[in-house]
Design a protein around this motif. Structure first.
Motif, PDB file in Angstrom:
ATOM      1  N   THR A 271       0.749  -1.477   0.032  1.00 37.17           N
ATOM      2  CA  THR A 271      -0.023  -0.008  -0.010  1.00 37.17           C
ATOM      3  C   THR A 271       0.972   1.287   0.045  1.00 37.17           C
ATOM      4  N   GLU A 272       2.256   1.257   0.361  1.00 34.68           N
ATOM      5  CA  GLU A 272       2.955   2.252   0.342  1.00 34.68           C
ATOM      6  C   GLU A 272       4.309   2.005  -0.760  1.00 34.68           C
ATOM      7  N   ASN A 273       4.349   3.069  -1.694  1.00 33.49           N
ATOM      8  CA  ASN A 273       5.653   2.810  -2.562  1.00 33.49           C
ATOM      9  C   ASN A 273       6.654   3.460  -2.107  1.00 33.49           C
ATOM     10  N   ALA A 274       7.854   2.994  -2.528  1.00 31.39           N
ATOM     11  CA  ALA A 274       9.232   3.601  -2.182  1.00 31.39           C
ATOM     12  C   ALA A 274       9.377   5.032  -2.510  1.00 31.39           C
ATOM     13  N   ALA A 275       8.739   5.737  -3.399  1.00 30.48           N
ATOM     14  CA  ALA A 275       9.060   6.896  -4.012  1.00 30.48           C
ATOM     15  C   ALA A 275       8.012   8.020  -2.779  1.00 30.48           C
ATOM     16  N   ASP A 276       7.161   7.548  -2.176  1.00 28.84           N
ATOM     17  CA  ASP A 276       6.490   8.315  -1.318  1.00 28.84           C
ATOM     18  C   ASP A 276       7.269   8.315   0.108  1.00 28.84           C
ATOM     19  N   ILE A 277       7.868   7.169   0.430  1.00 33.25           N
ATOM     20  CA  ILE A 277       8.812   7.023   1.482  1.00 33.25           C
ATOM     21  C   ILE A 277       9.940   7.966   1.509  1.00 33.25           C
ATOM     22  N   ILE A 278      10.332   7.899   0.329  1.00 36.22           N
ATOM     23  CA  ILE A 278      11.601   8.659   0.275  1.00 36.22           C
ATOM     24  C   ILE A 278      11.418  10.113   0.302  1.00 36.22           C
ATOM     25  N   GLN A 279      10.158  10.500  -0.175  1.00 37.98           N
ATOM     26  CA  GLN A 279       9.846  12.019   0.052  1.00 37.98           C
ATOM     27  C   GLN A 279       9.407  12.330   1.528  1.00 37.98           C
ATOM     28  N   GLN A 280       9.001  11.417   2.015  1.00 40.15           N
ATOM     29  CA  GLN A 280       8.861  11.688   3.605  1.00 40.15           C
ATOM     30  C   GLN A 280       9.869  11.710   4.309  1.00 40.15           C
ATOM     31  N   VAL A 281      10.824  10.934   4.168  1.00 40.53           N
ATOM     32  CA  VAL A 281      12.191  10.984   4.727  1.00 40.53           C
ATOM     33  C   VAL A 281      12.949  12.120   4.632  1.00 40.53           C
ATOM     34  N   GLY A 282      12.851  12.544   3.392  1.00 35.23           N
ATOM     35  CA  GLY A 282      13.761  13.812   2.944  1.00 35.23           C
ATOM     36  C   GLY A 282      12.986  14.901   3.522  1.00 35.23           C
ATOM     37  N   VAL A 283      11.749  15.072   3.595  1.00 37.07           N
ATOM     38  CA  VAL A 283      11.073  16.144   4.547  1.00 37.07           C
ATOM     39  C   VAL A 283      11.562  16.186   5.986  1.00 37.07           C
ATOM     40  N   GLU A 284      11.358  14.829   6.636  1.00 35.26           N
ATOM     41  CA  GLU A 284      12.045  14.713   7.810  1.00 35.26           C
ATOM     42  C   GLU A 284      13.489  15.167   8.048  1.00 35.26           C
ATOM     43  N   ASP A 285      14.231  14.827   6.949  1.00 41.17           N
ATOM     44  CA  ASP A 285      15.797  15.050   7.243  1.00 41.17           C
ATOM     45  C   ASP A 285      15.884  16.507   6.787  1.00 41.17           C
ATOM     46  N   GLY A 286      15.161  17.420   6.102  1.00 46.16           N
ATOM     47  CA  GLY A 286      15.406  18.718   5.605  1.00 46.16           C
ATOM     48  C   GLY A 286      16.257  18.374   4.455  1.00 46.16           C
ATOM     49  N   LYS A 287      16.024  17.460   3.521  1.00 43.42           N
ATOM     50  CA  LYS A 287      16.853  17.218   2.237  1.00 43.42           C
ATOM     51  C   LYS A 287      15.863  17.574   1.003  1.00 43.42           C
ATOM     52  N   LYS A 288      16.436  18.391   0.020  1.00 45.54           N
ATOM     53  CA  LYS A 288      15.643  18.523  -1.217  1.00 45.54           C
ATOM     54  C   LYS A 288      16.024  17.831  -2.511  1.00 45.54           C
ATOM     55  N   ASP A 289      17.425  17.520  -2.480  1.00 45.50           N
ATOM     56  CA  ASP A 289      18.102  16.975  -3.651  1.00 45.50           C
ATOM     57  C   ASP A 289      17.563  15.427  -3.367  1.00 45.50           C
TER      58      ASP A 289
ATOM     59  N   ASN B 266      12.487 -12.665  -3.499  1.00 45.84           N
ATOM     60  CA  ASN B 266      11.869 -12.255  -4.491  1.00 45.84           C
ATOM     61  C   ASN B 266      12.200 -11.038  -5.071  1.00 45.84           C
ATOM     62  N   GLN B 267      12.176 -10.759  -6.385  1.00 43.45           N
ATOM     63  CA  GLN B 267      12.989  -9.487  -7.180  1.00 43.45           C
ATOM     64  C   GLN B 267      12.094  -8.126  -6.622  1.00 43.45           C
ATOM     65  N   SER B 268      10.933  -8.487  -6.387  1.00 44.80           N
ATOM     66  CA  SER B 268       9.994  -7.106  -6.283  1.00 44.80           C
ATOM     67  C   SER B 268      10.823  -6.419  -4.793  1.00 44.80           C
ATOM     68  N   ALA B 269      10.835  -7.332  -3.855  1.00 45.32           N
ATOM     69  CA  ALA B 269      11.648  -6.880  -2.575  1.00 45.32           C
ATOM     70  C   ALA B 269      12.897  -6.351  -2.870  1.00 45.32           C
ATOM     71  N   PHE B 270      13.763  -6.973  -3.688  1.00 46.00           N
ATOM     72  CA  PHE B 270      15.090  -6.388  -3.792  1.00 46.00           C
ATOM     73  C   PHE B 270      14.895  -4.820  -4.596  1.00 46.00           C
ATOM     74  N   ASP B 271      14.133  -4.854  -5.620  1.00 47.19           N
ATOM     75  CA  ASP B 271      13.772  -3.587  -6.395  1.00 47.19           C
ATOM     76  C   ASP B 271      13.453  -2.424  -5.411  1.00 47.19           C
ATOM     77  N   TYR B 272      12.391  -2.810  -4.499  1.00 50.12           N
ATOM     78  CA  TYR B 272      11.841  -1.772  -3.659  1.00 50.12           C
ATOM     79  C   TYR B 272      13.074  -1.065  -2.497  1.00 50.12           C
ATOM     80  N   GLY B 273      13.961  -2.169  -2.186  1.00 46.97           N
ATOM     81  CA  GLY B 273      15.036  -1.923  -1.103  1.00 46.97           C
ATOM     82  C   GLY B 273      15.731  -1.163  -2.113  1.00 46.97           C
ATOM     83  N   MET B 274      16.433  -1.392  -3.059  1.00 41.40           N
ATOM     84  CA  MET B 274      17.216  -0.504  -3.929  1.00 41.40           C
ATOM     85  C   MET B 274      16.446   0.974  -4.200  1.00 41.40           C
ATOM     86  N   ALA B 275      15.218   1.033  -4.340  1.00 44.41           N
ATOM     87  CA  ALA B 275      14.741   2.451  -4.643  1.00 44.41           C
ATOM     88  C   ALA B 275      14.709   3.262  -3.504  1.00 44.41           C
ATOM     89  N   LEU B 276      14.901   2.943  -2.104  1.00 44.00           N
ATOM     90  CA  LEU B 276      14.824   3.413  -1.018  1.00 44.00           C
ATOM     91  C   LEU B 276      16.106   4.198  -0.667  1.00 44.00           C
TER      92      LEU B 276
END
Length: 377
Positions: A244-262, A277-287
């Motif tokens: 239900t949560e994708n990696a891109a959204d988590i990255i954005q949330q983490v970026g806000v928490e850490d005060g990062k924009k790049d 499974n490959q999907s777990a590997f891809d999800y982890g790499m995206a984070l």
């Protein structure tokens, strides 16, 4: 040497691939060479590798049938081979010890045994869990799904007084493996780590270790049972449902928490891949943020597809992690005792090992353990 030992013991045997275990009596094994110790098994934990082995998906293992599995167990020393130069003499009759599968009878002379270049998990010269010539309890030789087992004194670790055998057994593979993987991330307190498969046997222990190491932790899973278990630990780690949560959204949330924009600065410093499974590997790499580290623990039969773009343009490091040294094993046990880190486990008697395996296939997370005290008949 202990007296009044029985002449026979019960064990659960694999007689062929893809077959249930068979319980029967055999002669009691005895220590016959340097460093060998006989223990009375008190608890034996079931690992995913036990399933892989039983399915015939580990080429070359077991060496022959019938075979007694289990490479993560704990017990009480009842006798050892008498030799002035043997490390067996460092343990006494009655000592409580944990037994990882690796490495039985390390050669003592190869590159690994003489001191490899591994900066994270290294023992003193003369023994290494990475020795290519060593055997392994539960894989190449008999393991812990029996009332007694012959083990190598060099592979053992004393169990802390505050810990039971049932608590210690899962740490002999799941515990040391995830602890070593976290160490290989080489993170400092306050840095971020993600654990893919956070509700499984390794993952839920990893959540506990990582938080106590002072890391900021995100646990990711994709099944109801493991997610429920991970949340029940109340470690303070953020638990994510990958469905239900994708990696891109988590990255954005983490970026806000850490005060990062790049984008390169946003994300996790390291991820640990536990699912196959490959999907777990891809999800982890995206984070991962740029220059992040991906630690691969699982080894699916067909491997993982790796993006060259991640490695070249994002400078992502991909490393593997198998187990930890005996030195790290002892460190992990003491860390577990100090911080009250335990596996969430359900226990079964030895006679009901096949029922334990059926429960394993339900995928509810945590660990399943044979407790010898539950079946004394």
């Amino acid at each position: 040497m202990a007296t009044n030992l029985p002449k026979t013991m019960r064990g659960q045997f694999l007689d062929a691939f893809k077959k249930p275990y068979t319980l029967r009596c055999v002669s009691l094994p005895n220590p016959t060479s340097q460093h060998e110790i006989l223990i009375k098994v008190d608890a034996a934990s079931y690992c995913h590798t036990d399933f892989v082995l039983a399915e015939g998906q580990m080429p070359g293992f077991p060496r022959s049938f019938p075979h007694i599995g289990c490479h993560e167990f704990a017990g009480t020393i009842v006798s050892h081979f008498e030799s002035p130069s043997s490390t067996a003499s460092t343990f006494k009759i009655g000592d409580k010890v944990g037994v990882p599968g690796r490495a039985f009878h390390a050669c003592g002379a190869c590159f690994e045994c003489q001191g490899s270049k591994d900066p994270v998990s290294r023992d003193e010269p003369g023994y290494s869990v990475y020795c290519a010539h060593a055997e392994n309890n539960g894989l190449s030789r008999d393991g812990g799904f029996a009332e007694y087992a012959v083990v190598d004194a060099q592979q053992l670790a004393p169990i802390p007084a505050s810990m039971t055998a049932v608590e210690a057994a899962p740490l002999m593979c799941a515990g040391i493996t995830i602890y070593a993987a976290l160490k290989r991330c080489q993170l400092q307190p306050g840095q971020r780590v993600g654990i893919m498969g956070c509700g499984g046997g390794l993952g839920h222990l990893g959540l506990q270790y990582a938080v106590k190491m002072g890391l900021r932790v995100i646990g990711i899973d994709a099944a109801d049972g493991p997610l429920k278990l991970a949340k029940s630990l109340n470690t303070g780690a953020r638990i994510v449902d990958a469905r239900t949560e994708n990696a891109a959204d988590i990255i954005q949330q983490v970026g806000v928490e850490d005060g990062k924009k790049d984008r390169g600065e946003m994300g996790l410093d390291a991820v640990i891949i536990l699912p196959e499974n490959q999907s777990a590997f891809d999800y982890g790499m995206a984070l991962l943020k740029t220059h992040g580290t991906c630690v691969v623990v699982s080894f699916p039969e067909k491997g993982f597809h790796v993006s060259a773009h991640d490695i070249v343009f994002r400078d992502i490091s991909i490393i593997g992690s198998l187990v930890g040294s005996n030195k790290m094993l002892r460190e992990m046990l003491n860390f577990s005792a100090e911080h009250n880190i335990r596996a969430i486990a359900r226990s079964f008697p030895l006679s009901k090992l096949n029922e334990l395996v059926e429960e394993y296939h339900k995928g509810e997370g945590g660990k399943l353990v044979v407790d010898m005290a539950l079946d004394t008949s």
